[in-house]
Design a protein around this motif. Structure first.
Motif, PDB file in Angstrom:
ATOM      1  N   GLY A  14       6.012  12.089   5.508  1.00 62.86           N
ATOM      2  CA  GLY A  14       4.796  12.596   4.891  1.00 62.86           C
ATOM      3  C   GLY A  14       4.378  11.763   3.697  1.00 62.86           C
ATOM      4  O   GLY A  14       3.178  11.531   3.474  1.00 62.86           O
ATOM      5  N   SER A  15       5.358  11.288   2.919  1.00 63.73           N
ATOM      6  CA  SER A  15       5.026  10.448   1.758  1.00 63.73           C
ATOM      7  C   SER A  15       4.365   9.146   2.186  1.00 63.73           C
ATOM      8  O   SER A  15       3.497   8.616   1.474  1.00 63.73           O
ATOM      9  N   ASN A  16       4.743   8.620   3.357  1.00 64.48           N
ATOM     10  CA  ASN A  16       4.082   7.409   3.868  1.00 64.48           C
ATOM     11  C   ASN A  16       2.626   7.701   4.228  1.00 64.48           C
ATOM     12  O   ASN A  16       1.729   6.887   3.969  1.00 64.48           O
ATOM     13  N   HIS A  17       2.387   8.859   4.842  1.00 64.10           N
ATOM     14  CA  HIS A  17       1.004   9.253   5.143  1.00 64.10           C
ATOM     15  C   HIS A  17       0.200   9.402   3.858  1.00 64.10           C
ATOM     16  O   HIS A  17      -0.965   8.991   3.787  1.00 64.10           O
ATOM     17  N   ILE A  18       0.816  10.002   2.844  1.00 60.84           N
ATOM     18  CA  ILE A  18       0.123  10.214   1.569  1.00 60.84           C
ATOM     19  C   ILE A  18      -0.311   8.882   0.970  1.00 60.84           C
ATOM     20  O   ILE A  18      -1.481   8.703   0.584  1.00 60.84           O
ATOM     21  N   ARG A  19       0.612   7.939   0.865  1.00 64.29           N
ATOM     22  CA  ARG A  19       0.291   6.638   0.271  1.00 64.29           C
ATOM     23  C   ARG A  19      -0.779   5.898   1.078  1.00 64.29           C
ATOM     24  O   ARG A  19      -1.695   5.291   0.508  1.00 64.29           O
ATOM     25  N   THR A  20      -0.660   5.962   2.400  1.00 66.34           N
ATOM     26  CA  THR A  20      -1.602   5.221   3.246  1.00 66.34           C
ATOM     27  C   THR A  20      -2.995   5.839   3.197  1.00 66.34           C
ATOM     28  O   THR A  20      -3.999   5.121   3.086  1.00 66.34           O
ATOM     29  N   LEU A  21      -3.080   7.154   3.284  1.00 67.36           N
ATOM     30  CA  LEU A  21      -4.392   7.812   3.195  1.00 67.36           C
ATOM     31  C   LEU A  21      -5.044   7.567   1.834  1.00 67.36           C
ATOM     32  O   LEU A  21      -6.263   7.392   1.745  1.00 67.36           O
ATOM     33  N   LYS A  22      -4.239   7.528   0.778  1.00 69.26           N
ATOM     34  CA  LYS A  22      -4.776   7.218  -0.547  1.00 69.26           C
ATOM     35  C   LYS A  22      -5.377   5.822  -0.559  1.00 69.26           C
ATOM     36  O   LYS A  22      -6.473   5.603  -1.101  1.00 69.26           O
ATOM     37  N   SER A  23      -4.694   4.862   0.060  1.00 70.90           N
ATOM     38  CA  SER A  23      -5.203   3.490   0.094  1.00 70.90           C
ATOM     39  C   SER A  23      -6.481   3.386   0.910  1.00 70.90           C
ATOM     40  O   SER A  23      -7.295   2.478   0.692  1.00 70.90           O
ATOM     41  N   LEU A  24      -6.671   4.319   1.863  1.00 71.38           N
ATOM     42  CA  LEU A  24      -7.868   4.319   2.702  1.00 71.38           C
ATOM     43  C   LEU A  24      -8.991   5.164   2.101  1.00 71.38           C
ATOM     44  O   LEU A  24     -10.066   5.279   2.698  1.00 71.38           O
ATOM     45  N   GLY A  25      -8.745   5.761   0.930  1.00 66.36           N
ATOM     46  CA  GLY A  25      -9.772   6.563   0.267  1.00 66.36           C
ATOM     47  C   GLY A  25     -10.029   7.897   0.929  1.00 66.36           C
ATOM     48  O   GLY A  25     -11.116   8.473   0.755  1.00 66.36           O
ATOM     49  N   ALA A  26      -9.039   8.424   1.682  1.00 66.08           N
ATOM     50  CA  ALA A  26      -9.260   9.662   2.432  1.00 66.08           C
ATOM     51  C   ALA A  26      -8.342  10.796   2.001  1.00 66.08           C
ATOM     52  O   ALA A  26      -8.468  11.907   2.515  1.00 66.08           O
ATOM     53  N   THR A 279      -1.135   2.286   8.994  1.00 64.70           N
ATOM     54  CA  THR A 279      -2.495   2.099   8.494  1.00 64.70           C
ATOM     55  C   THR A 279      -3.493   2.117   9.645  1.00 64.70           C
ATOM     56  O   THR A 279      -4.533   2.790   9.591  1.00 64.70           O
ATOM     57  N   ARG A 280      -3.163   1.399  10.715  1.00 70.30           N
ATOM     58  CA  ARG A 280      -4.056   1.339  11.871  1.00 70.30           C
ATOM     59  C   ARG A 280      -4.161   2.711  12.554  1.00 70.30           C
ATOM     60  O   ARG A 280      -5.233   3.099  13.021  1.00 70.30           O
ATOM     61  N   GLU A 281      -3.053   3.432  12.603  1.00 71.54           N
ATOM     62  CA  GLU A 281      -3.071   4.770  13.194  1.00 71.54           C
ATOM     63  C   GLU A 281      -3.996   5.695  12.410  1.00 71.54           C
ATOM     64  O   GLU A 281      -4.830   6.411  12.995  1.00 71.54           O
ATOM     65  N   LEU A 282      -3.859   5.696  11.088  1.00 68.54           N
ATOM     66  CA  LEU A 282      -4.679   6.585  10.269  1.00 68.54           C
ATOM     67  C   LEU A 282      -6.139   6.130  10.237  1.00 68.54           C
ATOM     68  O   LEU A 282      -7.044   6.974  10.159  1.00 68.54           O
TER      69      LEU A 282
END
Length: 335
Positions: A14-26, A279-282
């Motif tokens: 979940g922490s990986n999703h959090i960091r990645t979504l933050k980088s994508l502005g979502a 990143t590509r998945e999200l």
């Protein structure tokens, strides 16, 4: 404006999703039964920590990523869907086929995006491998084998098969384009009552065959998918550096005076884009939310993977379900 996404589950993945979504502005919010953990991530990423009981009904949240222990996925995915959210559910989406089918059916009834986190389907090396297969570069694909080995992680609810195999099964299904008609699984429990080793052998209606070996009690890491065609073999090895992750081995085999002969070329390493699969998945998830396009890794794929996991399990109840799965596949093939 990017969709507003909340992550439910602030553990390792979940922490990986959090960091990645933050980088994508979502990233709009985080939530976890451990309130202090959620507040820590919220402060770090400058978003709101929403109590679990409130996140499903918040009107300012468009979608949710569920990264929970798998026994909690089905119940919470349905709550999110009924609350009007599009969902990305980590693998496996449930611990049995019936719950998975219910999730997917309810998502369709509510016209919500339902996506499963089979992240290796978004790996640039696998995307390129699938492209080569579809172009016929390997000839006719006859066999696929996947090895996913390493030390840990050990879970109380899921064994090596259920924890490690979904990613490889999703890739195998993408190549075969059909579910297996025959499934045979074997497992061995060394540490406790759950299997630490798992072998699954599969036959497909289109003539392809495949096997998968997963282990969480192995002294070395192996993350390798091999596709054997009539003209060439391809190897996706995720342990290798980017320049060597995808290799093609061209060969010929023939008979000469009743003796078999063959030639084999040195491996050709195929260039692939260096990009993080998560990143590509999200990015794909956000695209599907915005366009209402069906996700590449959708609910049907998640159910197909669960059918194989269930049939490949060594427990008696799973074997009963496996018989029903094989009967279903045979009826489908007759149609």
């Amino acid at each position: 404006m990017a969709p507003r996404v909340a992550v439910l589950g602030c553990g390792y993945w979940g922490s990986n999703h959090i960091r990645t979504l933050k980088s994508l502005g979502a990233l709009a919010a985080v939530s976890d039964v451990n309130v202090h953990r959620a507040e820590g991530f919220a402060a770090e990423h400058d978003v709101e920590a929403i109590p679990v009981e409130e996140v499903f009904t918040r009107k300012d949240i468009d979608a949710m990523v569920l990264a929970l222990p798998p026994q909690f996925h089905a119940e919470n995915a349905i709550r999110a869907i009924e609350g009007g959210k599009d969902v990305l559910v980590e693998k496996p989406i449930a611990l049995n086929v019936e719950d998975a089918e219910r999730e997917v059916r309810i998502a369709r009834e509510h016209k919500r995006i339902f996506m499963v986190g089979h992240v290796l389907r978004y790996h640039p090396a696998f995307e390129k491998l699938l492209e080569l297969v579809n172009q016929g570069a390997l000839g006719e694909v006859r066999y696929i084998h996947a090895h996913r080995l390493g030390l840990g992680k050990f879970h109380t609810e899921s064994d090596a098969l259920w924890d490690l195999a979904p990613h490889d099964l999703s890739m195998i299904l993408a190549i075969t384009k059909c579910e297996p008609s025959e499934i045979h699984g074997e497992g061995a429990a060394i540490i406790d009552n759950l299997s630490d080793f798992a072998h699954v052998h599969m036959k497909f209606p289109n003539g392809m065959r495949s096997h998968l070996f997963a282990s969480r009690l192995n002294p070395y890491r192996e993350r390798r998918l091999t596709v054997v065609g009539t003209k060439a073999m391809a190897v996706f090895d995720d342990v290798e550096p980017w320049g060597r992750k995808l290799a093609i081995y061209r060969f010929e085999v023939w008979q000469d005076n009743n003796q078999w002969a063959f030639t084999a070329d040195e491996p050709e390493y195929i260039p692939v884009e260096e990009a993080m699969p998560l990143t590509r998945e999200l990015q794909h998830f956000l695209h599907c939310i915005e366009t209402r396009e069906e996700p590449r890794t959708n609910g049907d794929e998640a159910i197909a993977v669960l059918r194989i996991l269930t049939a490949g399990s060594v427990h008696h109840k799973a074997k009963e379900i496996a018989g029903k799965t094989q009967a279903k596949n045979k009826d489908t093939a007759k149609k």
